[in-house]
Design an enzyme around this catalytic site. Sequence first.
Site, mmCIF file in Angstrom:
data_model
loop_
_atom_site.group_PDB
_atom_site.id
_atom_site.type_symbol
_atom_site.label_atom_id
_atom_site.label_comp_id
_atom_site.label_asym_id
_atom_site.label_seq_id
_atom_site.Cartn_x
_atom_site.Cartn_y
_atom_site.Cartn_z
ATOM 1 N N SER A 172 32.850 51.220 40.150
ATOM 2 C CA SER A 172 33.774 50.210 39.605
ATOM 3 C C SER A 172 33.386 49.834 38.178
ATOM 4 C CB SER A 172 33.779 48.968 40.497
ATOM 5 O OG SER A 172 32.492 48.414 40.610
ATOM 6 N N SER A 173 34.384 49.650 37.329
ATOM 7 C CA SER A 173 34.106 49.456 35.912
ATOM 8 C C SER A 173 35.353 48.958 35.187
ATOM 9 C CB SER A 173 33.611 50.779 35.298
ATOM 10 O OG SER A 173 34.388 51.854 35.766
#
Length: 206
Positions: A172-173
């Site tokens: 996730s980013s």
Amino acid sequence: MIAKEGFPFVLGSLAVFLVLVIFPVKLIIVVVAVFCAFCMWFFRDPERSIPPFKDVIVSPADGKVIEVFPIEHNGETVTKISIFMNVFNVHVNRMPITGKILSVRHMDGKFLPADKPEASYENEQNIIEIESEYGNITVKQIAGLIARRTVCYAKEGELLPIGDRLGIIKFSSRLEVFVPKGFDISLKNGDIVKAGESIIAKYAGA
């Protein structure tokens, strides 16, 4: 005695032996297989249908739009668009527009949750400057709480077409694109976008 250079191998072998003794072999096989399947799914890189238009900007990432607002950037007023990628999104990033890579700069930083506004400035990130016929565009690959590495495939001086693979962020980013004046923005907070396919802005003239 054992030479110190051999310690990693001895300890590693001992760890594997203990795991095999404690846990059933079948369970280990299942766990490894599940992990392998997850990695294959997470790092998927599907082909995308790039819009056949010249005067548009496409989303550089899959995910959810969490910010759209004007901001001062590099001495100019631009529109900042932030996209949050969760663990279920494709994490391959793509070129938002045809252009020349002016620079790729890595900035060390923190690993705050990527959906927090302060992550834009405080987290580890790659800052990619792109020169297009409509003006310079900045793309930021921003690491998150779980994502600890941002990878940019592009090299300084390369001329890349819209929708081409630009890089990847693991797990996730967040990804941001700074759109110059002259473009009409065609999305809002909460919209779901796909890298290389979703049109996020259209050129309307200077």
